[in-house]
Design an enzyme around this catalytic site. Structure first.
Site: not given
Ligand code: OXD
Ligand code: MN
Length: 608
Positions: A79, A218-219, A227, A247, A269-271, A273-275, A294, A386, A417, A514-515
């Site tokens: 993006r 892209y995306g 988005k 979001h 992002s990078a925290c 979320k998908t996990n 998302d 992706r 984070r 473990e979350n």
């Protein structure tokens, strides 16, 4: 009129849609027009064409059935926030966090850009529904695009095709105009990933409720339902109509007594979320199911509770980092019928990315199409590579993802984070305090973002690049939503931070699966369990109320995870005060008051 695969009157009777398609065809001058019916046959045909033109590779059907591989132009990989605009009539309505240009000037610019931009290409017309078809919580869009890759992705990411037109009838839709921005001259061979990075621009007109995107394939730049529509335009619809477009992931958690609750969660992002959305519970008697990874649209039901739908029908997830250890449910979701973009390609035509296995397989082709040298400093997969896949394939999907009523939300979790200061989890005192927590979301930057690694980036509600209007007014909208509801029926608001580090720089909390333990604590808290201690920042878990059985965690580590350091928090309030100046004069007084009360609570304890 250009050649069409269908007679437009047989395809739709919506006069606005017919007129718009004709106007756009006249502007863009495509060689032909394809009205999408959304069928498997159509998807397969477009895929075949892209494979024949070498723009896509069919993956090994024995390893990855019905799946395709694409690699993008190296300048079209993510993006582009710097080229994204909110063109409201007044600049103040776009606010301090968005790029703005005068809408009339921007329209002139766009008309010049789009003039003849589809010459030599097919113009696809893609009707899609964000949310289950027929739900009063759903909204319809129609995307025009000259990219077959976009059509394939929209088929997986949205409910798309003839059934949407049937629902639309003569109704209102969001026009979403997209071109890769590279007219194709007669006799000239097309590039494998046409795009136009110099002229790339993504524009939203919030009052007219439409979207124009030029130059990227892209995306989020090109799949305009995501988005652009489901967050930037939808946040404006939500503001005007008393709901929330957020979001946020949506998950269902079920306890050993078979009682279920739904949580929504917003993380920058990078925290992870998908996990979290795809979390595999390793407690047999606690179950997690996924509704969305998302975006959440939340509207009040007739019982006064907030109900959420996931407006999307698929996932467009980051592949690097996914493994059987970290996110097994993601790997299971993408075993087949998946589109991969910018991952690495194995010699037997399967996919690979950093983190999937400890060492790369030999003879890899990297995301740029070159033989991968494992000793080189570069990665085989692009960090923003992706997968695109229908959510229906997720092994833990909650069938309610397709329920037109949506699901009742009991808790909203914000997070970021943070190496220090912010404890593992805490609960807000009430909706207004929870809204304040949303405004305060910040995260230390990782290599995934442009900027200095470790520097704090504020990302209120994880909506920084996605709010379609003035962020200060968005904060007020959250306050109003709380005021308009029965406080007993509103979701309770929590804050989580999986990322505290010890003096040696190692993460204290094991994270990942473990979350579930944090979700358990929230669940029990909602059930009325008296499992918390009141602190100046919110309600924290009692030290022994968090399930840590089987974890390799010392008492001191647990204390550190649940500590509120008054000095650090006073610094945090100063930092926030400075940050909030950005939103003046629109910063709601309630947020200022929350900050002042937090300061006062901290100072009181410091003195005593
Ligand atoms: C996404 C994002 O791709 O938030 O979902 O950037
Ligand atoms: Mn996102």
């Amino acid at each position: 009129m250009n050649k069409m695969n269908l007679k437009i009157e047989d395809w739709t009777q919506n006069h606005h849609l017919i007129q718009w398609v004709q106007d756009m065809a006249q502007l863009c001058q495509p060689k032909d027009i394809h009205l999408c019916d959304g069928s498997e046959k159509e998807y397969n045909q477009i895929a075949e064409e892209l494979v024949a033109k070498k723009k896509a590779i069919r993956l090994n059907p024995k390893k990855r059935p019905n799946s395709y591989y694409f690699h993008s132009h190296p300048d079209d990989v993510a993006r582009v926030e710097e080229s994204t605009f909110i063109c409201s009539k007044s600049q103040e309505d776009a606010g301090p966090t968005n790029n703005w240009k005068n809408p009339d000037e921007m329209k002139k610019h766009l008309l010049t850009l789009f003039q003849g931009c589809m010459q030599g290409r097919t113009m696809y017309v893609i009707p899609f529904s964000m949310g289950p078809i027929g739900s009063d919580k759903s909204h319809i869009g129609v995307q025009i695009s000259d990219s077959g890759y976009v059509v394939m992705n929209m088929k997986l990411m949205t409910r798309m095709g003839a059934q949407v037109l049937k629902e639309l009838r003569n109704g209102f839709f969001i026009p979403c105009m997209h071109s890769v921005g590279v007219p194709l001259k007669e006799g000239v061979e097309d590039s494998l990933w046409p795009c136009n990075p110099e002229k790339r621009i993504i524009v939203h007109f919030p009052e007219e409720r439409n979207i124009w995107s030029f130059g990227s394939g892209y995306g989020g730049n090109a799949l305009l339902g995501k988005k652009c529509f489901a967050l930037r335009i939808a946040s404006v619809l939500a503001r005007d109509n008393g709901w929330l477009a957020e979001h946020m992931l949506i998950l269902k958690i079920t306890n050993p007594k078979n009682e279920s609750k739904y949580f929504a969660a917003a993380f920058p992002s990078a925290c992870g979320k998908t996990n979290l959305a795809l979390l595999q519970s390793h407690f047999k008697d606690w179950k997690i199911e996924c509704v969305g990874d998302d975006i959440a649209w939340m509207k009040f039901g007739s019982d006064g509770r907030l109900y959420a739908i996931n407006p999307e029908a698929g996932m467009f997830g980051v592949a690097p980092g996914i493994s059987m250890k970290t996110t097994p449910n993601a790997l299971r979701t993408i075993e087949k019928n998946t589109i991969f973009t910018n991952v690495a390609l194995t010699a037997d035509h399967d996919v690979w990315w950093e983190g999937l296995t400890d060492t790369p397989p030999s003879q890899l082709t990297d995301w740029k199409g070159n033989a991968f040298d494992p000793n080189s400093k570069s990665t085989a997969a692009h960090p923003n590579a992706r997968f695109t896949v229908s959510i229906s394939q997720c092994p833990i999907v909650d069938p309610a993802y397709d329920d037109p009523e949506g699901v009742p939300i009991s808790a909203i979790i914000f997070g970021g984070r943070r190496e220090s200061t912010v404890p593992l989890v805490f609960e807000s005192f009430n909706w207004e305090h929870g809204t304040f927590l949303g405004t305060s979301v910040s995260s230390e930057m990782t290599a995934a973002q442009k900027g200095k690694v470790g520097k704090l980036r504020h990302d209120p509600f994880a909506m920084l690049p996605f709010c379609g209007y003035n962020m200060g007014n968005y904060f007020s909208h959250w306050i109003h939503i709380g005021r308009s509801a029965d406080p007993e029926k509103l979701p309770r608001i929590f804050y989580a931070n999986w990322f505290q580090k010890d003096e040696k720089g190692s993460f204290i909390w094991p994270g990942f699966q473990e979350n579930i333990r944090v979700l358990q604590w929230i669940f029990e808290r909602l059930d009325g369990k008296d499992n918390c201690v009141k602190t100046p920042i919110g309600n924290l878990p009692e030290i022994d109320s968090l399930n840590t059985e089987g974890l390799d965690l010392t008492k001191e580590e647990l204390q550190k995870l649940l500590e509120v350091d008054l000095g650090q928090w006073l610094e945090e309030t100063q930092e926030l005060e400075e940050y909030y100046k950005k939103f003046e004069p629109k910063l709601p007084k309630e947020i200022k008051e929350e900050l002042e009360s937090l300061k006062a609570r901290l100072q009181k304890l410091c003195v005593s």
